[in-house]
Design a protein around this motif. Structure first.
Motif, PDB file in Angstrom:
ATOM      1  N   LEU A   1       0.852  -1.179   0.000  1.00 44.44           N
ATOM      2  CA  LEU A   1       0.000   0.000   0.000  1.00 44.44           C
ATOM      3  C   LEU A   1       0.891   1.233   0.000  1.00 44.44           C
ATOM      4  O   LEU A   1       1.965   1.228   0.604  1.00 44.44           O
ATOM      5  N   LEU A   2       0.454   2.269  -0.673  1.00 48.39           N
ATOM      6  CA  LEU A   2       1.214   3.508  -0.738  1.00 48.39           C
ATOM      7  C   LEU A   2       0.365   4.648  -0.208  1.00 48.39           C
ATOM      8  O   LEU A   2      -0.689   4.958  -0.766  1.00 48.39           O
ATOM      9  N   ALA A   3       0.792   5.250   0.899  1.00 52.19           N
ATOM     10  CA  ALA A   3       0.119   6.430   1.435  1.00 52.19           C
ATOM     11  C   ALA A   3       0.647   7.662   0.716  1.00 52.19           C
ATOM     12  O   ALA A   3       1.861   7.864   0.647  1.00 52.19           O
TER      13      ALA A   3
ATOM     14  N   VAL B   1       0.423  -5.844   5.376  1.00 55.64           N
ATOM     15  CA  VAL B   1       0.830  -5.510   4.014  1.00 55.64           C
ATOM     16  C   VAL B   1       1.966  -4.487   4.066  1.00 55.64           C
ATOM     17  O   VAL B   1       1.903  -3.528   4.840  1.00 55.64           O
ATOM     18  N   PRO B   2       3.036  -4.664   3.290  1.00 51.61           N
ATOM     19  CA  PRO B   2       4.110  -3.654   3.266  1.00 51.61           C
ATOM     20  C   PRO B   2       3.545  -2.273   2.944  1.00 51.61           C
ATOM     21  O   PRO B   2       2.605  -2.138   2.150  1.00 51.61           O
ATOM     22  N   MET B   3       4.116  -1.252   3.548  1.00 52.50           N
ATOM     23  CA  MET B   3       3.583   0.111   3.419  1.00 52.50           C
ATOM     24  C   MET B   3       4.644   1.048   2.861  1.00 52.50           C
ATOM     25  O   MET B   3       5.812   0.985   3.246  1.00 52.50           O
ATOM     26  N   GLY B   4       4.213   1.909   1.967  1.00 52.30           N
ATOM     27  CA  GLY B   4       5.082   2.951   1.454  1.00 52.30           C
ATOM     28  C   GLY B   4       4.490   4.319   1.732  1.00 52.30           C
ATOM     29  O   GLY B   4       3.277   4.453   1.940  1.00 52.30           O
ATOM     30  N   VAL B   5       5.335   5.323   1.760  1.00 52.94           N
ATOM     31  CA  VAL B   5       4.896   6.713   1.904  1.00 52.94           C
ATOM     32  C   VAL B   5       5.614   7.552   0.862  1.00 52.94           C
ATOM     33  O   VAL B   5       6.717   7.220   0.436  1.00 52.94           O
ATOM     34  N   THR B   6       4.978   8.616   0.441  1.00 54.15           N
ATOM     35  CA  THR B   6       5.636   9.547  -0.461  1.00 54.15           C
ATOM     36  C   THR B   6       6.210  10.717   0.335  1.00 54.15           C
ATOM     37  O   THR B   6       5.698  11.073   1.394  1.00 54.15           O
ATOM     38  N   VAL B   7       7.278  11.288  -0.192  1.00 48.18           N
ATOM     39  CA  VAL B   7       7.823  12.542   0.326  1.00 48.18           C
ATOM     40  C   VAL B   7       8.172  13.389  -0.886  1.00 48.18           C
ATOM     41  O   VAL B   7       8.698  12.894  -1.885  1.00 48.18           O
TER      42      VAL B   7
ATOM     43  N   VAL C   1      10.003   4.422   1.126  1.00 50.27           N
ATOM     44  CA  VAL C   1       9.725   5.840   0.854  1.00 50.27           C
ATOM     45  C   VAL C   1       9.874   6.103  -0.634  1.00 50.27           C
ATOM     46  O   VAL C   1      10.877   5.720  -1.243  1.00 50.27           O
ATOM     47  N   GLY C   2       8.867   6.738  -1.212  1.00 52.86           N
ATOM     48  CA  GLY C   2       8.920   7.145  -2.605  1.00 52.86           C
ATOM     49  C   GLY C   2       9.118   8.648  -2.718  1.00 52.86           C
ATOM     50  O   GLY C   2       8.300   9.423  -2.208  1.00 52.86           O
ATOM     51  N   ILE C   3      10.212   9.072  -3.315  1.00 54.53           N
ATOM     52  CA  ILE C   3      10.469  10.508  -3.513  1.00 54.53           C
ATOM     53  C   ILE C   3       9.669  10.952  -4.729  1.00 54.53           C
ATOM     54  O   ILE C   3       9.903  10.475  -5.842  1.00 54.53           O
TER      55      ILE C   3
END
Length: 403
Positions: A166-168, A218-224, A255-257
């Motif tokens: 999942l990507l927040a 579920v693995p988690m991602g976040v954007t910055v 983390v997704g830049i």
């Protein structure tokens, strides 16, 4: 403060006060928060946390490895492991000067003034502080509500047709569904013509991810946003937030830049990746879809790279889709040739989505076919939101057609 951190602090405070002698401390108060509170309105909780995290980062530089920093009201109490009254006064002045420089350097905080005083605490005072901190730690942690501006996007593994993570991320509504967007103008030419401060939003995104991680494996991602990392002060605050997480949480987080501007020096991207890789499991890079700089970014150390599809519809749909296929093929050859995975966001057309895997896409998002879950919907009904995410993992061939 996490339970692990609280336990560590408690043990260290008890050790410092074991012999019955007083403990030298620096009491930090932030003056002027009332004025900012009135001006911020509903943004106040985020502003307050930004003041706290930024101040904590500054104070940490002036503390030794055995000193203890404890949030206390509108400031902090710093227990000094070693210190004589004269030394404490000098250190208090150094902390005050550093905090003042930080506040004056931030337009939103320029009205703030730090007050730092030395104190000598008795054993009874330390025990009372331990008791208070333990009681306060039991208060529930509630994610901030941002309505529709933050959502959880299922990140699909294109070849397996299932949710891999999942990507927040911040989202906005557009034709065809919600899109992962910070700056709506970025998609036009890959530039940030107006500098905006996304630090508060990115911290809120991180908070949302942490809340959901407590309810799912579920693995988690976040954007910055890339501009947060371009700013030394914002970067320091954000890295401080990440570094404060427990290690088992960081191991599950990537983390997704986002929205890396065309022309961003490779050395900058490499530095961001190097720091992030020490803090989280993986790093992903998000560029403009026309940025050919991707051909040399493999050395940055990122796990994946990609872009957001531009919208196309009507009479231009076929021609633009053909051009986009070429873009995707180019990106796939370049990214995968450098040992990374290709991530493409914003699929809207069902037929185009069917081709994703054969074009070389490893991961993708599509609100039209695997709907995003808004933060508001998640906090209102966590179980329903997770059930919806699992249902969204149906094979591509089973997705509904969107005109």
């Amino acid at each position: 403060m996490s339970n692990t951190e609280l336990s560590t602090v408690t043990d260290r405070l008890r050790a410092m006060s074991r012999d019955g002698s007083s403990i030298e401390a620096a009491q930090v108060k932030v003056i002027g928060l009332d004025e900012i509170r009135e001006a911020a309105g509903t943004r106040w909780p985020r502003m307050r946390e930004r003041v706290q995290s930024g101040s904590h980062a500054i104070l940490s530089r002036h503390c030794g490895p055995d000193d203890v920093i404890i949030p206390a009201g509108d400031g902090f109490l710093i227990m000094l492991a070693e210190g004589r009254p004269g030394d404490t006064q000098r250190r208090c002045q150094e902390m005050r000067d550093a905090l003042l420089a930080f506040y004056l350097g931030e337009d939103a905080f320029s009205a703030l003034r730090p007050e730092v005083k030395n104190r000598s605490l008795t054993t009874d005072a330390v025990n009372e502080l331990i008791s208070t901190s333990t009681h306060e730690s039991t208060a529930p942690i509630v994610a901030r509500s941002h309505g529709e501006d933050i959502a959880f996007a299922p990140l699909l593994l294109a070849r397996e047709s299932r949710v891999g993570a999942l990507l927040a991320a911040p989202v906005q509504r557009a034709a065809g569904g919600r899109r992962i967007i910070y700056n709506p103008e970025f998609i036009l030419d890959g530039r940030h013509h107006e500098r905006r401060d996304y630090l508060e939003l990115d911290i809120a995104v991180l908070d949302a991810a942490l809340t959901r991680m407590a309810h799912t494996d579920v693995p988690m991602g976040v954007t910055v946003h890339s501009t947060v990392l371009q700013s030394r002060r914002s970067r320091e605050v954000y890295f401080n937030w990440l570094g404060g997480l427990e290690s088992d949480v960081r191991k599950r987080l990537f983390v997704g830049i986002s929205e890396i501007e065309r022309g961003t020096p490779l050395i900058s991207i490499t530095e961001w990746c190097a720091t992030l890789r020490r803090l989280v499991a993986q790093v992903s890079l998000g560029f403009h879809y026309t940025d050919h700089a991707i051909s040399s970014v493999g050395a940055a150390g990122a796990w994946s790279a990609g872009f957001h599809l531009p919208g196309f519809a009507g009479a231009q749909q076929t021609a633009r889709a053909d051009k986009m296929r070429e873009h995707i093929r180019f990106w796939s050859r370049s990214v995968r040739g450098q040992g990374m995975r290709l991530v493409v966001h914003g699929f809207q057309n069902a037929a185009f989505l069917e081709e994703a895997a054969t074009l070389g896409v490893d991961m993708l998002t599509s609100d039209a076919h695997w709907p995003f879950c808004s933060l508001a919907a998640y906090t209102a009904d966590a179980a329903h939101a997770d059930a919806g995410m699992l249902a969204a993992a149906a094979p591509i061939s089973a997705t509904r057609t969107v005109n």
